[in-house]
Design a protein around this motif. Structure first.
Motif, PDB file in Angstrom:
ATOM      1  N   ALA A 258      32.536  31.570  54.224  1.00  0.00           N
ATOM      2  CA  ALA A 258      32.178  31.127  52.621  1.00  0.00           C
ATOM      3  C   ALA A 258      32.209  29.202  52.234  1.00  0.00           C
ATOM      4  N   ALA A 259      31.667  28.779  51.670  1.00  0.00           N
ATOM      5  CA  ALA A 259      32.058  27.199  50.922  1.00  0.00           C
ATOM      6  C   ALA A 259      32.750  26.863  50.222  1.00  0.00           C
ATOM      7  N   ALA A 260      33.983  26.803  49.651  1.00  0.00           N
ATOM      8  CA  ALA A 260      34.981  27.488  48.436  1.00  0.00           C
ATOM      9  C   ALA A 260      35.125  26.378  47.392  1.00  0.00           C
ATOM     10  N   GLY A 261      35.222  26.253  45.901  1.00  0.00           N
ATOM     11  CA  GLY A 261      35.908  25.035  45.207  1.00  0.00           C
ATOM     12  C   GLY A 261      34.788  23.718  45.726  1.00  0.00           C
ATOM     13  N   GLY A 262      33.276  24.284  45.746  1.00  0.00           N
ATOM     14  CA  GLY A 262      32.428  24.141  44.886  1.00  0.00           C
ATOM     15  C   GLY A 262      32.831  22.952  43.838  1.00  0.00           C
ATOM     16  N   PHE A 263      32.747  21.722  43.769  1.00  0.00           N
ATOM     17  CA  PHE A 263      32.463  20.747  42.895  1.00  0.00           C
ATOM     18  C   PHE A 263      33.626  20.813  42.203  1.00  0.00           C
ATOM     19  N   SER A 264      34.601  20.672  42.765  1.00  0.00           N
ATOM     20  CA  SER A 264      35.483  20.785  42.094  1.00  0.00           C
ATOM     21  C   SER A 264      36.125  19.869  42.562  1.00  0.00           C
ATOM     22  N   ILE A 285      33.173  31.865  59.081  1.00  0.00           N
ATOM     23  CA  ILE A 285      32.527  30.341  58.879  1.00  0.00           C
ATOM     24  C   ILE A 285      33.175  29.572  57.835  1.00  0.00           C
ATOM     25  N   TYR A 286      33.805  28.092  57.730  1.00  0.00           N
ATOM     26  CA  TYR A 286      34.259  27.148  57.364  1.00  0.00           C
ATOM     27  C   TYR A 286      32.875  26.375  56.726  1.00  0.00           C
ATOM     28  N   HIS A 287      32.960  26.042  55.654  1.00  0.00           N
ATOM     29  CA  HIS A 287      30.945  25.229  55.449  1.00  0.00           C
ATOM     30  C   HIS A 287      32.120  24.343  54.449  1.00  0.00           C
ATOM     31  N   THR A 288      30.892  23.386  55.404  1.00  0.00           N
ATOM     32  CA  THR A 288      31.871  21.914  54.347  1.00  0.00           C
ATOM     33  C   THR A 288      30.792  20.965  54.362  1.00  0.00           C
ATOM     34  N   TYR A 289      30.625  19.406  54.019  1.00  0.00           N
ATOM     35  CA  TYR A 289      30.182  18.612  53.608  1.00  0.00           C
ATOM     36  C   TYR A 289      30.715  17.448  53.839  1.00  0.00           C
ATOM     37  N   HIS A 290      29.495  16.640  54.497  1.00  0.00           N
ATOM     38  CA  HIS A 290      29.697  15.818  54.853  1.00  0.00           C
ATOM     39  C   HIS A 290      28.090  14.109  54.641  1.00  0.00           C
ATOM     40  N   ALA A 505      22.204  45.897  55.342  1.00  0.00           N
ATOM     41  CA  ALA A 505      21.289  46.493  56.684  1.00  0.00           C
ATOM     42  C   ALA A 505      20.216  46.844  56.915  1.00  0.00           C
ATOM     43  N   LYS A 506      19.441  46.660  56.370  1.00  0.00           N
ATOM     44  CA  LYS A 506      17.332  46.886  56.732  1.00  0.00           C
ATOM     45  C   LYS A 506      17.353  45.402  56.753  1.00  0.00           C
ATOM     46  N   MET A 507      17.830  44.634  57.193  1.00  0.00           N
ATOM     47  CA  MET A 507      17.595  42.726  57.392  1.00  0.00           C
ATOM     48  C   MET A 507      18.309  43.018  58.437  1.00  0.00           C
ATOM     49  N   PRO A 508      18.552  43.021  59.566  1.00  0.00           N
ATOM     50  CA  PRO A 508      19.536  43.095  61.185  1.00  0.00           C
ATOM     51  C   PRO A 508      19.038  41.952  61.704  1.00  0.00           C
ATOM     52  N   GLN A 509      18.318  40.358  61.673  1.00  0.00           N
ATOM     53  CA  GLN A 509      18.200  39.602  61.681  1.00  0.00           C
ATOM     54  C   GLN A 509      19.229  38.732  61.234  1.00  0.00           C
ATOM     55  N   ILE A 510      19.846  38.835  59.696  1.00  0.00           N
ATOM     56  CA  ILE A 510      20.793  37.908  59.473  1.00  0.00           C
ATOM     57  C   ILE A 510      21.927  38.397  60.070  1.00  0.00           C
ATOM     58  N   LYS A 511      22.702  37.090  60.540  1.00  0.00           N
ATOM     59  CA  LYS A 511      23.906  37.381  61.173  1.00  0.00           C
ATOM     60  C   LYS A 511      25.286  36.223  60.845  1.00  0.00           C
ATOM     61  N   GLY A 512      25.032  35.987  59.861  1.00  0.00           N
ATOM     62  CA  GLY A 512      25.753  35.183  59.078  1.00  0.00           C
ATOM     63  C   GLY A 512      25.934  35.068  57.515  1.00  0.00           C
ATOM     64  N   LEU A 513      27.113  35.080  56.744  1.00  0.00           N
ATOM     65  CA  LEU A 513      26.376  34.792  55.643  1.00  0.00           C
ATOM     66  C   LEU A 513      27.367  34.398  55.376  1.00  0.00           C
ATOM     67  N   VAL A 514      27.436  33.148  53.848  1.00  0.00           N
ATOM     68  CA  VAL A 514      28.047  32.301  53.661  1.00  0.00           C
ATOM     69  C   VAL A 514      28.799  32.601  52.114  1.00  0.00           C
ATOM     70  N   TYR A 515      29.505  32.501  51.314  1.00  0.00           N
ATOM     71  CA  TYR A 515      29.427  32.570  49.780  1.00  0.00           C
ATOM     72  C   TYR A 515      29.906  31.208  49.546  1.00  0.00           C
ATOM     73  N   PHE A 516      28.615  30.720  48.626  1.00  0.00           N
ATOM     74  CA  PHE A 516      28.581  29.533  47.974  1.00  0.00           C
ATOM     75  C   PHE A 516      30.120  29.751  46.699  1.00  0.00           C
ATOM     76  N   GLU A 517      31.318  29.553  46.688  1.00  0.00           N
ATOM     77  CA  GLU A 517      31.999  29.263  45.146  1.00  0.00           C
ATOM     78  C   GLU A 517      32.030  28.151  43.953  1.00  0.00           C
ATOM     79  N   THR A 518      32.164  27.999  43.239  1.00  0.00           N
ATOM     80  CA  THR A 518      31.952  26.971  42.307  1.00  0.00           C
ATOM     81  C   THR A 518      32.278  27.986  41.485  1.00  0.00           C
ATOM     82  N   ALA A 519      33.354  26.984  40.327  1.00  0.00           N
ATOM     83  CA  ALA A 519      33.100  27.147  38.541  1.00  0.00           C
ATOM     84  C   ALA A 519      32.266  26.446  37.796  1.00  0.00           C
ATOM     85  N   LYS A 520      31.330  25.560  38.160  1.00  0.00           N
ATOM     86  CA  LYS A 520      30.252  25.372  37.665  1.00  0.00           C
ATOM     87  C   LYS A 520      29.621  24.585  38.747  1.00  0.00           C
ATOM     88  N   ASP A 521      28.259  24.845  38.896  1.00  0.00           N
ATOM     89  CA  ASP A 521      27.167  23.447  39.695  1.00  0.00           C
ATOM     90  C   ASP A 521      26.822  22.901  38.747  1.00  0.00           C
TER      91      ASP A 521
END
Length: 552
Positions: A258-264, A285-290, A505-521
């Motif tokens: 996840a990338a949580a708390g975006g735009f806050s 996975i902890y996703h951050t931006y620089h 389950a029908k997309m076996p090549q997906i090996k990572g799933l990272v949610y972007f969470e924000t109250a307002k983009d």
């Protein structure tokens, strides 16, 4: 970080086959069944002509006009590209839907077939518009009807490019519809596709309960604008056996992040811990931006990887070309910036592998003009130069990810394929992709649609990645669901979330799933997974699935 443009939509609905959650056990021969998908495409081109302004082009207008105003006759033109339905698929029906933009609609609107498909929205006018063919259908809408639909099943019977004209003979009441340049309600072609599938009979045992048990959201009746409600397909491997191998690729299962708390203003580590507490699972996975001269990972980010109770790895996004151009980076003008970061990483974070995304969502920053320094090829050169320079500097623990936007307008651009930096420097292929939970809204669909929106000349992101770059793991580097309904309805997001596990389950090549969470983009969308209790309960069911039990 999300940006939104326009053009094409894709699989929206599939009829549910069976029901229930749990661990499947084979108990009989395979059985044939039939699924129904509705593949939604936006207009590849749309515009209109005006008899009183014969040389004028309206291709950039956000409105599509059709009808008569005094002596002026206006004709709307639409062109759609329909992809092949895939193995075993059969086109069963199709309809075109237009959304009223303003004013009253005339009492009669006719959709006609147009044989010519060579026209483009940027060049068409009344002097060169294609000849109109036979009427396909006539609509008699109410003056303030929100949408108008036409059955085009008699014309659309398979893959190809199809042109239509919208006309009206009613005097002084031209129809004004939203075009592809509008922000919402763009023209859509919904193609109904059926296909035979083979399923294995199963017996179910209860799955792991989510952190906060709650009744599953009610399954809406299947329709062309309802995400599919397929049964959850559990992980097929022993979750205790899944671990990361070379380049952080899991030996089985899928990395959860996840990338949580975006735009806050909330510190990202604090936001992630709150996200984890609500969802009931540590974000591996902890996703951050620089950007630019920032040095990373920061002390706070490193601390998040040193928590033995919550093992995490980092996904660090870096816009190395911040303040300059991609071409300048590729030429070596920012080598001092790259070298400085390499020195910092080796001194502070040299022993753990981490994901490095170089300038995510580059499409929105492409300037295709030669010499701009920001062409698609400049991006590829920047990525290559940065990755190779970091490796030469001794950064051996970076796993490089290229992360695209998955936006139809860009995917169909002539330069899109030029952005790929090369298999030798790309370890994972990433995508940032979002769905709208508003039934019938722009970008409304299920998880398959989120991953495989088609557009003119583009087969869908997952299809492209797995066909053109076989063997490369796919990272859903950002994903999320928002609801553009005037009043947010809890079951809307829940219905979309319910499609994730069976379709993943029908997309076996997906090996990572990272949610972007924000109250307002940037567009004001609420992408929180807990904006309603129903949404949170459905998201917790995803998080509880054992396929995400991958050990670092």
């Amino acid at each position: 970080m999300i940006r939104r443009n326009a053009r094409t939509l894709m699989p929206i609905a599939a009829l549910a086959l069976g029901a229930g959650l749990g661990t499947a056990v084979y108990c009989g021969p395979a059985a044939a069944a039939e699924t129904t998908d509705v593949v939604r495409s936006g207009a590849a081109d749309d515009t209109y002509s005006s008899s009183s302004r014969p040389s004028y082009n309206f291709g950039s207008s956000s409105t599509l006009v059709a009808g008569r105003q005094g002596a002026d006759t206006m004709i709307g033109f639409l062109k759609f590209t329909v992809a092949a339905p895939g193995a075993g698929g059969t086109v069963k029906g199709a309809k075109v839907t237009l959304t009223r933009a303003s004013g009253n609609l005339p009492g009669s609107i006719v959709l006609r077939k147009v044989a010519g498909t060579a026209w483009t929205e940027k060049t068409l006018n009344a002097k060169n518009d294609p000849a109109l063919g036979a009427a396909i259908g006539t609509a008699k809408p109410a003056a303030t009807a929100a949408t108008v639909s036409f059955d085009v099943s008699s014309v659309v019977k398979g893959p190809g490019t199809y042109s239509f004209a919208v006309t009206s003979a009613v005097a002084n009441t031209p129809a004004r519809f939203r075009s592809s340049e509008a922000t919402t309600g763009q023209p859509a072609l919904d193609v109904t596709v059926t296909r035979k599938v083979v399923t294995q009979p199963t017996e179910s045992a209860p799955a792991t309960s989510p952190a906060t048990p709650s009744p599953s959201p009610a399954t809406p009746s299947p329709s062309p604008t309802t995400p599919s409600q397929s049964p959850t397909t559990p992980a097929t491997t022993n979750p205790g056996e899944c671990a990361v191998g070379a380049k952080l690729v899991p030996t089985c299962g899928v990395l959860w992040g996840a990338a949580a708390g975006g735009f806050s203003d909330v510190p990202r580590d604090e936001a992630l811990k709150t996200f984890e507490a609500k969802t009931g699972r540590t974000s591996t996975i902890y996703h951050t931006y620089h950007k630019g001269d920032e040095l990373f990972p920061t002390k706070a980010e490193i601390a998040m990887t040193n928590d033995p109770a919550h093992p995490r790895t980092l996904m660090l996004n870096w816009k190395v070309g911040y303040g300059t151009t991609w071409a300048n980076v590729a030429k070596g003008d920012q080598d001092a910036r790259i070298d400085r970061l390499a020195t910092y990483i080796k001194a502070n974070f040299a022993t753990k592998q981490f994901f490095m995304v170089l300038h995510h969502e580059p499409e929105n920053d492409v300037n295709p003009k030669d010499g701009s320094g920001q062409t698609a090829k400049d991006f590829a050169a920047m990525f290559r130069h940065t990755a190779l320079r970091l490796k030469a500097d001794g950064v051996t623990n970076a796993v490089f990810v290229v992360a695209y936007m998955n936006y139809e307008k860009w995917n169909s651009a002539s330069w899109w394929y030029d952005m790929y930096p090369g298999d030798d420097v790309v370890d994972w292929i990433g995508v940032d992709t979002y769905n709208n939970a508003q039934p019938g809204g722009f970008h409304y669909g299920d998880f398959n649609y989120m991953m495989n929106r088609t557009s003119a000349g583009f087969p869908g992101f997952y299809n492209w990645a797995t066909t053109k770059h076989q063997g490369k793991p796919v990272m859903v580097a950002e994903w999320g669901v928002y609801d553009s309904s005037a009043t947010v309805v809890g079951k809307n997001k829940a219905a979309v979330y319910a499609t994730v596990l069976p379709q993943l389950a029908k997309m076996p090549q997906i090996k990572g799933l990272v949610y972007f969470e924000t109250a307002k983009d940037q567009s004001g969308h609420d992408i929180r997974m807990d904006d309603t209790p129903e949404a949170l309960a459905a998201f917790q069911q995803i998080a509880a699935d054992p396929r995400f039990n991958v050990k670092l």
